[in-house]
Design a protein around this motif. Structure first.
Motif, PDB file in Angstrom:
ATOM      1  N   GLU A  28       6.960  -3.605  -0.223  1.00  0.00           N
ATOM      2  CA  GLU A  28       8.305  -3.091  -0.508  1.00  0.00           C
ATOM      3  C   GLU A  28       8.313  -2.594  -1.947  1.00  0.00           C
ATOM      4  O   GLU A  28       7.957  -3.341  -2.859  1.00  0.00           O
ATOM      5  CB  GLU A  28       9.338  -4.215  -0.288  1.00  0.00           C
ATOM      6  CG  GLU A  28      10.710  -3.962  -0.849  1.00  0.00           C
ATOM      7  CD  GLU A  28      11.378  -2.660  -0.368  1.00  0.00           C
ATOM      8  OE1 GLU A  28      11.555  -2.502   0.845  1.00  0.00           O
ATOM      9  OE2 GLU A  28      11.709  -1.825  -1.225  1.00  0.00           O
ATOM     10  N   LYS A  29       8.738  -1.347  -2.139  1.00  0.00           N
ATOM     11  CA  LYS A  29       8.669  -0.803  -3.510  1.00  0.00           C
ATOM     12  C   LYS A  29       9.717  -1.396  -4.445  1.00  0.00           C
ATOM     13  O   LYS A  29       9.531  -1.406  -5.655  1.00  0.00           O
ATOM     14  CB  LYS A  29       8.729   0.724  -3.492  1.00  0.00           C
ATOM     15  CG  LYS A  29      10.057   1.343  -3.160  1.00  0.00           C
ATOM     16  CD  LYS A  29       9.962   2.865  -3.287  1.00  0.00           C
ATOM     17  CE  LYS A  29      11.283   3.501  -2.908  1.00  0.00           C
ATOM     18  NZ  LYS A  29      11.234   4.939  -2.914  1.00  0.00           N
ATOM     19  N   ARG A  30      10.844  -1.891  -3.866  1.00  0.00           N
ATOM     20  CA  ARG A  30      11.839  -2.540  -4.741  1.00  0.00           C
ATOM     21  C   ARG A  30      11.205  -3.780  -5.365  1.00  0.00           C
ATOM     22  O   ARG A  30      10.325  -4.391  -4.765  1.00  0.00           O
ATOM     23  CB  ARG A  30      13.071  -2.971  -3.919  1.00  0.00           C
ATOM     24  CG  ARG A  30      14.088  -1.875  -3.714  1.00  0.00           C
ATOM     25  CD  ARG A  30      15.311  -2.404  -2.987  1.00  0.00           C
ATOM     26  NE  ARG A  30      15.122  -2.543  -1.564  1.00  0.00           N
ATOM     27  CZ  ARG A  30      15.013  -3.686  -0.915  1.00  0.00           C
ATOM     28  NH1 ARG A  30      15.075  -4.827  -1.553  1.00  0.00           N
ATOM     29  NH2 ARG A  30      14.845  -3.705   0.381  1.00  0.00           N
TER      30      ARG A  30
ATOM     31  N   VAL B 113       6.668 -11.168   1.598  1.00  0.00           N
ATOM     32  CA  VAL B 113       6.900  -9.749   1.293  1.00  0.00           C
ATOM     33  C   VAL B 113       6.372  -9.467  -0.113  1.00  0.00           C
ATOM     34  O   VAL B 113       6.706 -10.171  -1.060  1.00  0.00           O
ATOM     35  CB  VAL B 113       8.409  -9.391   1.373  1.00  0.00           C
ATOM     36  CG1 VAL B 113       8.651  -7.963   0.873  1.00  0.00           C
ATOM     37  CG2 VAL B 113       8.925  -9.533   2.812  1.00  0.00           C
ATOM     38  N   ASN B 114       5.527  -8.451  -0.210  1.00  0.00           N
ATOM     39  CA  ASN B 114       4.976  -8.052  -1.519  1.00  0.00           C
ATOM     40  C   ASN B 114       5.921  -7.054  -2.174  1.00  0.00           C
ATOM     41  O   ASN B 114       5.856  -5.842  -1.902  1.00  0.00           O
ATOM     42  CB  ASN B 114       3.601  -7.403  -1.322  1.00  0.00           C
ATOM     43  CG  ASN B 114       2.622  -8.373  -0.706  1.00  0.00           C
ATOM     44  OD1 ASN B 114       2.052  -9.206  -1.401  1.00  0.00           O
ATOM     45  ND2 ASN B 114       2.459  -8.308   0.605  1.00  0.00           N
ATOM     46  N   TYR B 115       6.849  -7.577  -3.008  1.00  0.00           N
ATOM     47  CA  TYR B 115       7.795  -6.700  -3.710  1.00  0.00           C
ATOM     48  C   TYR B 115       7.082  -5.981  -4.851  1.00  0.00           C
ATOM     49  O   TYR B 115       6.096  -6.487  -5.399  1.00  0.00           O
ATOM     50  CB  TYR B 115       8.973  -7.510  -4.249  1.00  0.00           C
ATOM     51  CG  TYR B 115       9.913  -7.957  -3.128  1.00  0.00           C
ATOM     52  CD1 TYR B 115      10.804  -7.063  -2.565  1.00  0.00           C
ATOM     53  CD2 TYR B 115       9.877  -9.261  -2.637  1.00  0.00           C
ATOM     54  CE1 TYR B 115      11.643  -7.449  -1.527  1.00  0.00           C
ATOM     55  CE2 TYR B 115      10.716  -9.655  -1.605  1.00  0.00           C
ATOM     56  CZ  TYR B 115      11.600  -8.741  -1.055  1.00  0.00           C
ATOM     57  OH  TYR B 115      12.422  -9.113  -0.035  1.00  0.00           O
ATOM     58  N   GLY B 116       7.606  -4.803  -5.189  1.00  0.00           N
ATOM     59  CA  GLY B 116       7.022  -4.032  -6.291  1.00  0.00           C
ATOM     60  C   GLY B 116       5.744  -3.322  -5.889  1.00  0.00           C
ATOM     61  O   GLY B 116       4.995  -2.859  -6.751  1.00  0.00           O
ATOM     62  N   ALA B 117       5.480  -3.229  -4.584  1.00  0.00           N
ATOM     63  CA  ALA B 117       4.262  -2.549  -4.115  1.00  0.00           C
ATOM     64  C   ALA B 117       4.672  -1.302  -3.340  1.00  0.00           C
ATOM     65  O   ALA B 117       5.295  -1.400  -2.283  1.00  0.00           O
ATOM     66  CB  ALA B 117       3.443  -3.480  -3.219  1.00  0.00           C
TER      67      ALA B 117
ATOM     68  N   LEU C 211      -1.378  -0.697  -4.868  1.00  0.00           N
ATOM     69  CA  LEU C 211      -1.505  -1.134  -6.258  1.00  0.00           C
ATOM     70  C   LEU C 211      -2.943  -0.937  -6.766  1.00  0.00           C
ATOM     71  O   LEU C 211      -3.545  -1.823  -7.371  1.00  0.00           O
ATOM     72  CB  LEU C 211      -1.057  -2.596  -6.416  1.00  0.00           C
ATOM     73  CG  LEU C 211       0.411  -2.898  -6.066  1.00  0.00           C
ATOM     74  CD1 LEU C 211       0.697  -4.392  -6.113  1.00  0.00           C
ATOM     75  CD2 LEU C 211       1.376  -2.159  -6.999  1.00  0.00           C
ATOM     76  N   GLY C 212      -3.498   0.235  -6.408  1.00  0.00           N
ATOM     77  CA  GLY C 212      -4.817   0.608  -6.919  1.00  0.00           C
ATOM     78  C   GLY C 212      -5.993   0.010  -6.161  1.00  0.00           C
ATOM     79  O   GLY C 212      -7.144   0.303  -6.478  1.00  0.00           O
ATOM     80  N   LYS C 213      -5.746  -0.819  -5.120  1.00  0.00           N
ATOM     81  CA  LYS C 213      -6.861  -1.422  -4.356  1.00  0.00           C
ATOM     82  C   LYS C 213      -6.873  -0.838  -2.955  1.00  0.00           C
ATOM     83  O   LYS C 213      -5.802  -0.591  -2.386  1.00  0.00           O
ATOM     84  CB  LYS C 213      -6.646  -2.928  -4.224  1.00  0.00           C
ATOM     85  CG  LYS C 213      -7.218  -3.750  -5.332  1.00  0.00           C
ATOM     86  CD  LYS C 213      -7.277  -5.176  -4.841  1.00  0.00           C
ATOM     87  CE  LYS C 213      -7.570  -6.159  -5.938  1.00  0.00           C
ATOM     88  NZ  LYS C 213      -7.126  -7.485  -5.553  1.00  0.00           N
ATOM     89  N   ALA C 214      -8.053  -0.637  -2.375  1.00  0.00           N
ATOM     90  CA  ALA C 214      -8.147  -0.057  -1.026  1.00  0.00           C
ATOM     91  C   ALA C 214      -8.127  -1.165   0.037  1.00  0.00           C
ATOM     92  O   ALA C 214      -8.775  -2.202  -0.124  1.00  0.00           O
ATOM     93  CB  ALA C 214      -9.425   0.748  -0.912  1.00  0.00           C
TER      94      ALA C 214
END
Ligand SMILES: Cc1cc2nc3c(=O)[nH]c(=O)nc-3n(C[C@H](O)[C@H](O)[C@H](O)COP(=O)(O)OP(=O)(O)OC[C@H]3O[C@@H](n4cnc5c(N)ncnc54)[C@H](O)[C@@H]3O)c2cc1C
Length: 355
Positions: free
Chosen positions: A33-35, A121-125, A142-145
């Motif tokens: 979740e980008k929030r 939930v992974n917030y800020g992603a 977040l820069g990881k594949a």
């Protein structure tokens, strides 16, 4: 057989429903979740019986029911005069009830259930892009594949997933500016009822209870509170904003191993109160299909339902916001008849409650 590896993008009601429905079937998805935190916006209020039935196996419906307001009546006013007052809680089936709860609270109940099942939930992603092959999907978070078997785009009307797959989102934007206010108020008339106001020159406004002495006011006018023909004794204005509405549907809900659900797949006006409920139903169907291995039928199952809902919501919006005297006469009299004649009332309530 190992469980499929699923990514859900977006922790609104659609993404969280998909998460809960997968987790309770033993498939633990990754949710981004980008929030930075959970939302505090009241947006959708009405929770239909169909959504409650879908959320029952996870226990979410039961926790929503403990907090939500069971709406008793739908009252229509022409300006400040009541033209119809229709009971919606006389259906013999106790499950056929309409509940009112602010969307952020509905999301909180879904999130709590998901966390109790061991989910997170992974917030800020923020999802940025993906590439897919016949065997899987690569996503950079977040820069990881990372590699997934399926991705669910539950990232709302401006869906990055839909855009990155170049899926057309056909439709149009409505010309008028809408407004919303989330208020605390005292002595409001009929506080446990949904109330619609037909205003001059094609104006409509609606007041729905969110909890005791808290209401959501919405109008197809730039100022929802000013548009109300009956003044409210407001003790606290929690939020007021304006927004534009688009009526659009994605050409396809499915491209390879990626699926669209909720507002990412369709959006329309709040007339009829269907948006969140449609997203919950998309998500529940998709989760079941992923668990059953029948994902190929998802678009065919959900796209026609989305199309019919958009059409119905537009029909309601046109009828309620028409300034044409003949249309207003028909609407006014249909509502009056629905109040007085039992079969018409039952049909009205069925249309209101069914998805
Ligand atoms: C004013 C208003 C009133 C409404 N009233 C009603 C009503 O009464 N009844 C009803 O049923 N519906 C109503 N709706 C519609 C309802 O709010 C939406 O249909 C519902 O929120 C859709 O849920 P969703 O989860 O599909 O999308 P959203 O709620 O938009 O959630 C999408 C989530 O994805 C996240 N996201 C977006 N992009 C990314 C990315 N790239 N990476 C990671 N995360 C991302 C967003 O931050 C967001 O949290 C209303 C809407 C509005 C605006």
């Amino acid at each position: 057989m190992t469980a499929p590896h699923i990514l859900i993008v977006g922790a609104g009601p659609t993404g969280l429903t998909a998460a809960v429905e997968l987790a309770r079937r033993g498939i633990m998805p990754v949710v981004i979740e980008k929030r930075k935190t959970a939302s505090n916006l009241s947006r959708a209020v009405g929770i239909l019986p169909h959504s409650m039935a879908l959320l029952k196996p996870s226990g979410v419906a039961q926790s929503i029911q403990k907090e939500a307001i069971e709406l008793q009546r739908v009252i229509f006013h022409e300006k400040n005069k009541i033209i119809a007052n229709i009971s919606i809680c006389d259906e013999p089936n106790p499950n056929d009830r309409l509940f009112g709860l602010a969307q952020d609270r509905t999301e909180q109940h879904l999130l709590t259930a998901f966390e109790q099942m061991g989910g997170h939930v992974n917030y800020g992603a923020e999802f940025l892009s993906l590439s897919q092959s016949d065997t899987g999907i690569s996503v950079s978070i977040l820069g990881k594949a990372f590699r997934f078997d399926y991705v669910i785009g539950a990232d709302g009307a401006h869906s990055t997933i839909r855009q990155s797959l170049r899926i057309p989102f056909n439709g149009h934007e409505l010309p008028e500016t809408w407004s919303i206010a989330d208020v605390e108020a005292e002595n409001w008339i009929n506080p446990s009822c949904f109330q619609g106001f037909i205003l001059d020159n094609g104006g409509i406004s609606v007041v729905v209870p969110l909890e005791n002495n808290r209401f959501r006011v919405i109008a197809n006018r730039p100022d929802a509170l000013q548009a109300l023909p009956i003044p409210m004794e407001i003790t606290k204005l929690r939020r007021a904003s304006q927004f534009k509405i688009s009526v659009r549907q994605a050409e396809t809900y499915q491209m390879g191993r990626v699926f669209l659900a909720g507002d990412a797949a369709h959006c329309h006006s709040p007339a009829g109160g269907r948006g969140m409920n449609l997203g919950i139903a998309d998500a529940a169907e998709l989760a079941k299909r992923i668990a059953d291995g029948t994902t190929d039928g998802y678009h065919a199952a959900r796209h026609p339902i989305g199309k019919a809902t958009l059409r119905q919501s537009e029909r309601i919006r046109h009828a309620m916001s028409s300034a044409h005297p003949t249309v207003r006469f028909i609407v006014r009299n249909m509502l009056r008849l629905a109040q007085r004649i039992a079969p018409l009332r039952q049909r009205f309530v069925k249309n209101l409650l069914d998805l």
